[in-house]
Design a protein around this motif. Structure first.
Motif, PDB file in Angstrom:
ATOM      1  N   UNK A  29      31.126  30.680  35.396  1.00 18.05           N
ATOM      2  CA  UNK A  29      29.701  30.901  35.115  1.00 18.05           C
ATOM      3  C   UNK A  29      29.480  32.304  34.584  1.00 18.05           C
ATOM      4  N   UNK A  30      30.114  33.276  35.202  1.00 14.07           N
ATOM      5  CA  UNK A  30      29.948  34.666  34.780  1.00 14.07           C
ATOM      6  C   UNK A  30      30.516  34.908  33.387  1.00 14.07           C
ATOM      7  N   UNK A  31      31.667  34.326  33.091  1.00 10.48           N
ATOM      8  CA  UNK A  31      32.284  34.507  31.775  1.00 10.48           C
ATOM      9  C   UNK A  31      31.374  33.962  30.676  1.00 10.48           C
ATOM     10  N   UNK A  32      30.819  32.775  30.883  1.00 10.62           N
ATOM     11  CA  UNK A  32      29.949  32.168  29.871  1.00 10.62           C
ATOM     12  C   UNK A  32      28.697  33.015  29.643  1.00 10.62           C
ATOM     13  N   UNK A  81      23.091  38.996  35.079  1.00  7.59           N
ATOM     14  CA  UNK A  81      23.627  38.950  36.436  1.00  7.59           C
ATOM     15  C   UNK A  81      22.729  38.127  37.349  1.00  7.59           C
ATOM     16  N   UNK A  82      21.405  38.307  37.213  1.00  9.65           N
ATOM     17  CA  UNK A  82      20.463  37.535  38.015  1.00  9.65           C
ATOM     18  C   UNK A  82      20.589  36.047  37.716  1.00  9.65           C
ATOM     19  N   UNK A  83      20.667  35.715  36.419  1.00 10.01           N
ATOM     20  CA  UNK A  83      20.794  34.306  36.024  1.00 10.01           C
ATOM     21  C   UNK A  83      22.095  33.722  36.562  1.00 10.01           C
ATOM     22  N   UNK A  84      23.188  34.483  36.414  1.00  8.95           N
ATOM     23  CA  UNK A  84      24.486  34.007  36.886  1.00  8.95           C
ATOM     24  C   UNK A  84      24.467  33.780  38.392  1.00  8.95           C
ATOM     25  N   UNK A  85      23.879  34.706  39.138  1.00 13.34           N
ATOM     26  CA  UNK A  85      23.809  34.548  40.590  1.00 13.34           C
ATOM     27  C   UNK A  85      22.902  33.386  40.985  1.00 13.34           C
ATOM     28  N   UNK A  86      21.841  33.180  40.225  1.00 15.24           N
ATOM     29  CA  UNK A  86      20.935  32.062  40.512  1.00 15.24           C
ATOM     30  C   UNK A  86      21.670  30.729  40.368  1.00 15.24           C
ATOM     31  N   UNK A  87      22.432  30.592  39.279  1.00 17.31           N
ATOM     32  CA  UNK A  87      23.173  29.353  39.037  1.00 17.31           C
ATOM     33  C   UNK A  87      24.309  29.187  40.038  1.00 17.31           C
ATOM     34  N   UNK A  88      24.996  30.293  40.317  1.00 14.97           N
ATOM     35  CA  UNK A  88      26.196  30.220  41.164  1.00 14.97           C
ATOM     36  C   UNK A  88      25.904  30.425  42.644  1.00 14.97           C
ATOM     37  N   UNK A  91      27.730  28.376  45.300  1.00 17.58           N
ATOM     38  CA  UNK A  91      29.170  28.627  45.266  1.00 17.58           C
ATOM     39  C   UNK A  91      29.489  30.029  45.795  1.00 17.58           C
ATOM     40  N   UNK A  92      28.581  30.995  45.554  1.00 18.49           N
ATOM     41  CA  UNK A  92      28.753  32.334  46.117  1.00 18.49           C
ATOM     42  C   UNK A  92      28.705  32.294  47.640  1.00 18.49           C
ATOM     43  N   UNK A  93      27.738  31.529  48.178  1.00 23.86           N
ATOM     44  CA  UNK A  93      27.618  31.410  49.631  1.00 23.86           C
ATOM     45  C   UNK A  93      28.866  30.762  50.223  1.00 23.86           C
ATOM     46  N   UNK A  94      29.385  29.759  49.530  1.00 23.88           N
ATOM     47  CA  UNK A  94      30.594  29.086  50.004  1.00 23.88           C
ATOM     48  C   UNK A  94      31.797  30.023  49.948  1.00 23.88           C
ATOM     49  N   UNK A  95      31.903  30.800  48.864  1.00 27.53           N
ATOM     50  CA  UNK A  95      32.988  31.776  48.737  1.00 27.53           C
ATOM     51  C   UNK A  95      32.908  32.807  49.858  1.00 27.53           C
TER      52      UNK A  95
END
Length: 241
Positions: A29-32, A81-88, A91-95
């Motif tokens: 997600x971050x790369x895109x 960064x905000x958009x990436x964190x919103x989408x991810x 998955x961030x919480x799971x990580x």
């Protein structure tokens, strides 16, 4: 220096066995998104800045354009960064959850939460952070267009970005422990130097091409390490600290 060290820890932790597979989706997600941000910056930023000043003030370009370009890149990269964190966010919480279990050997309170419930919770948390971001970003954006004051805008944006970066990434492990956004801010204010140093390092990382592709998983892993070592006492902690 502790704040900066957590970013280096994040680099190391994201490659740990058992953690790598949870890094993959946030990384993609971050790369895109950062790839799109870099492309937009190269194609449009200079065109907008070149036409910003009238002809009789073009001699100021050598001062204003570098400062405004830095400010514009900060706004663009932080927005992505905000958009990436919103989408991810789920998955961030799971990580963060899996990494904390690896570091402490203890389950988090969200361990039995379904992916759907986790998604709803994290998206709601991202929306709260986004509203907080807008409350300060809009005045800062207006300052960027005020002659004289706009010279300060890049520095104000950098300081604000550093604080928001810390809030953004710490929410992953802290949210797993049911710590609400206001409580997270209060806790981070008790360790201001560490909080701002971590956010400063992450903000700098987002501005370095290629390196910024790894910012999302590194930030989550680094914030989880910070949480494990410095977290406040919580009533539901299995082990009293």
């Amino acid at each position: 220096m502790n704040g900066f060290s957590y970013v280096w820890q994040g680099f190391s932790l994201m490659w740990r066995p058992g953690i790598r597979r949870f890094v993959l989706i946030p990384l993609l997600i971050n790369i895109v998104l950062f790839g799109l941000g870099m492309w937009a910056g190269v194609h449009y930023a200079h065109q907008w800045l070149d036409g910003l000043l009238p002809g009789w003030l073009e001699w100021l370009n050598w001062i204003l354009i570098p400062l405004l370009f830095i400010g514009l890149m900060l706004v663009a990269y932080f927005s992505f960064t905000i958009i990436a964190n919103f989408i991810a966010a789920p998955f961030n919480a799971l990580l963060a959850q899996k990494l904390e279990m690896l570091l402490t050997g203890q389950p988090t309170p969200e361990d039995d939460t379904s992916l759907w419930q986790l998604t709803l919770k994290t998206v709601a948390a991202e929306w709260r952070k986004f509203r907080y971001f807008l409350a300060y970003a809009i005045p800062l954006l207006l300052i960027s267009f005020v002659p004289g004051l706009n010279l300060l805008a890049p520095f104000l944006w950098f300081a604000f970005s550093a604080w928001m970066m810390t809030l953004q990434y710490v929410d992953a492990p802290a949210g797993n422990h049911l710590l609400e956004f206001e409580a997270q801010k209060s806790w981070l204010k008790t360790i201001p130097a560490t909080s701002l140093a971590f956010g400063t390092a992450m903000t700098g990382m987002t501005m370095v091409p290629v390196l910024n592709f790894f910012a999302l998983p590194v930030g989550v892993c680094g914030a989880t390490a910070l949480w494990v070592e410095r977290r406040p006492r919580l009533t539901h902690d299995p082990v009293k600290r």
